[in-house]
Design an enzyme around this catalytic site. Sequence first.
Site, mmCIF file in Angstrom:
data_model
loop_
_atom_site.group_PDB
_atom_site.id
_atom_site.type_symbol
_atom_site.label_atom_id
_atom_site.label_comp_id
_atom_site.label_asym_id
_atom_site.label_seq_id
_atom_site.Cartn_x
_atom_site.Cartn_y
_atom_site.Cartn_z
ATOM 1 N N GLY A 1 -78.533 106.832 61.478
ATOM 2 C CA GLY A 1 -78.537 105.742 62.466
ATOM 3 C C GLY A 1 -79.844 104.963 62.532
ATOM 4 O O GLY A 1 -80.020 104.118 63.409
ATOM 5 N N GLU B 1 -72.234 80.545 53.196
ATOM 6 C CA GLU B 1 -71.622 80.013 51.983
ATOM 7 C C GLU B 1 -72.039 78.556 51.798
ATOM 8 O O GLU B 1 -72.191 77.810 52.769
ATOM 9 C CB GLU B 1 -70.092 80.079 52.079
ATOM 10 C CG GLU B 1 -69.530 81.421 52.517
ATOM 11 C CD GLU B 1 -69.415 82.434 51.385
ATOM 12 O OE1 GLU B 1 -69.978 82.171 50.308
ATOM 13 O OE2 GLU B 1 -68.771 83.478 51.589
ATOM 14 N N ASN C 1 -74.958 94.951 46.259
ATOM 15 C CA ASN C 1 -75.186 96.049 47.205
ATOM 16 C C ASN C 1 -74.063 96.128 48.244
ATOM 17 O O ASN C 1 -74.243 95.812 49.426
ATOM 18 C CB ASN C 1 -76.559 95.858 47.867
ATOM 19 C CG ASN C 1 -77.023 97.122 48.580
ATOM 20 O OD1 ASN C 1 -76.252 98.080 48.740
ATOM 21 N ND2 ASN C 1 -78.263 97.123 49.020
ATOM 22 N N TYR D 1 -73.348 95.317 57.152
ATOM 23 C CA TYR D 1 -73.703 94.083 57.861
ATOM 24 C C TYR D 1 -72.474 93.384 58.427
ATOM 25 O O TYR D 1 -72.489 92.882 59.549
ATOM 26 C CB TYR D 1 -74.456 93.128 56.923
ATOM 27 C CG TYR D 1 -75.785 93.679 56.436
ATOM 28 C CD1 TYR D 1 -76.584 94.455 57.269
ATOM 29 C CD2 TYR D 1 -76.236 93.421 55.147
ATOM 30 C CE1 TYR D 1 -77.804 94.960 56.817
ATOM 31 C CE2 TYR D 1 -77.455 93.911 54.695
ATOM 32 C CZ TYR D 1 -78.231 94.682 55.537
ATOM 33 O OH TYR D 1 -79.428 95.183 55.102
ATOM 34 N N GLU E 1 -83.883 98.628 44.597
ATOM 35 C CA GLU E 1 -83.333 97.336 44.189
ATOM 36 C C GLU E 1 -83.395 97.142 42.668
ATOM 37 O O GLU E 1 -83.043 96.075 42.161
ATOM 38 C CB GLU E 1 -84.077 96.198 44.902
ATOM 39 C CG GLU E 1 -83.813 96.189 46.409
ATOM 40 C CD GLU E 1 -84.622 95.141 47.157
ATOM 41 O OE1 GLU E 1 -84.150 94.692 48.208
ATOM 42 O OE2 GLU E 1 -85.734 94.779 46.700
#
Lengths: 160, 160
Positions: free
Chosen positions: A94, A139, A123, A130, A25
């Site tokens: 996986g 949002e 990312n 996702y 990160e």
Amino acid sequence: MSVRYATAADVPTILRFIQELAEYEKLPDEAKATEEDLQRTLFGPRPYAEVLIAEQNETPVGFALFFHNYSTWLGKPGIYLEDLYVQPTARGGGHGKALLTQLARICELRNCGRLEWSVLDWNQPAIDFYENLGAGPMEGWTTFRLTGEALERLALENSN
Amino acid sequence: MSVRYATAADVPTILRFIQELAEYEKLPDEAKATEEDLQRTLFGPRPYAEVLIAEQNETPVGFALFFHNYSTWLGKPGIYLEDLYVQPTARGGGHGKALLTQLARICELRNCGRLEWSVLDWNQPAIDFYENLGAGPMEGWTTFRLTGEALERLALENSN
């Protein structure tokens, strides 16, 4: 390939994964936790989170750390995934999907209405992964944080 | 003016406040919880969140519902404030500040490093209030949610 719950014996592995994830990160200095911290807060008398370990040939290659959040609109708990990490050499096998699938099962078993997590905006590979699972961004809401001296100052206010 | 922990007897009050907050947030239909849901998940054998009640002349006028989250970077728990609400007629009396002050104290007592919550982006009065306390927005992260059929579908995946 398999997924199991972590035990106290996994603390050194969990700490290493936390540090590797912080490096990925681009924030390696933020990972300040020690083995003692993890031992006490994850495997002490009051565990604050749970950990799943993904294994390949009985060797840990990734983890998911999660805790229960709560929805007042639903009147039931949810699951918040704080960290999801698979080592670079094991990616594409996986393991990430297996960890998320296990979390979705835990959600159903525990009658949780939602599985949530946060992702860094840059990312894109993670975001694509996702969205492919059917997850969507929240949002219109922003998370605020109070920490350090500002938190201490508020705690000392003489408000009642 | 005072702040105390809620008990099971407060469930009808807590539900009313949750519904009033959803109306204020312009999303009244999202509040689907029932008294039975709150009784079971907040005051049953495994409470998933805790509730503080703000009172004026011994009458409840607001609440804060929170749970513990976890920071892998700090290796310690934090507190996540899911709902903070004060009834319109009691606003300006310091109840919101009193609830947050109590939460900051609980943070310190329980060795939590952070107090966090989310705010609707259009709610500028709330944002001003929070920034005035020294809280700041978490930039660069987006929360993702998996729920409903997509969550069920993932739980049924045959991944291991």
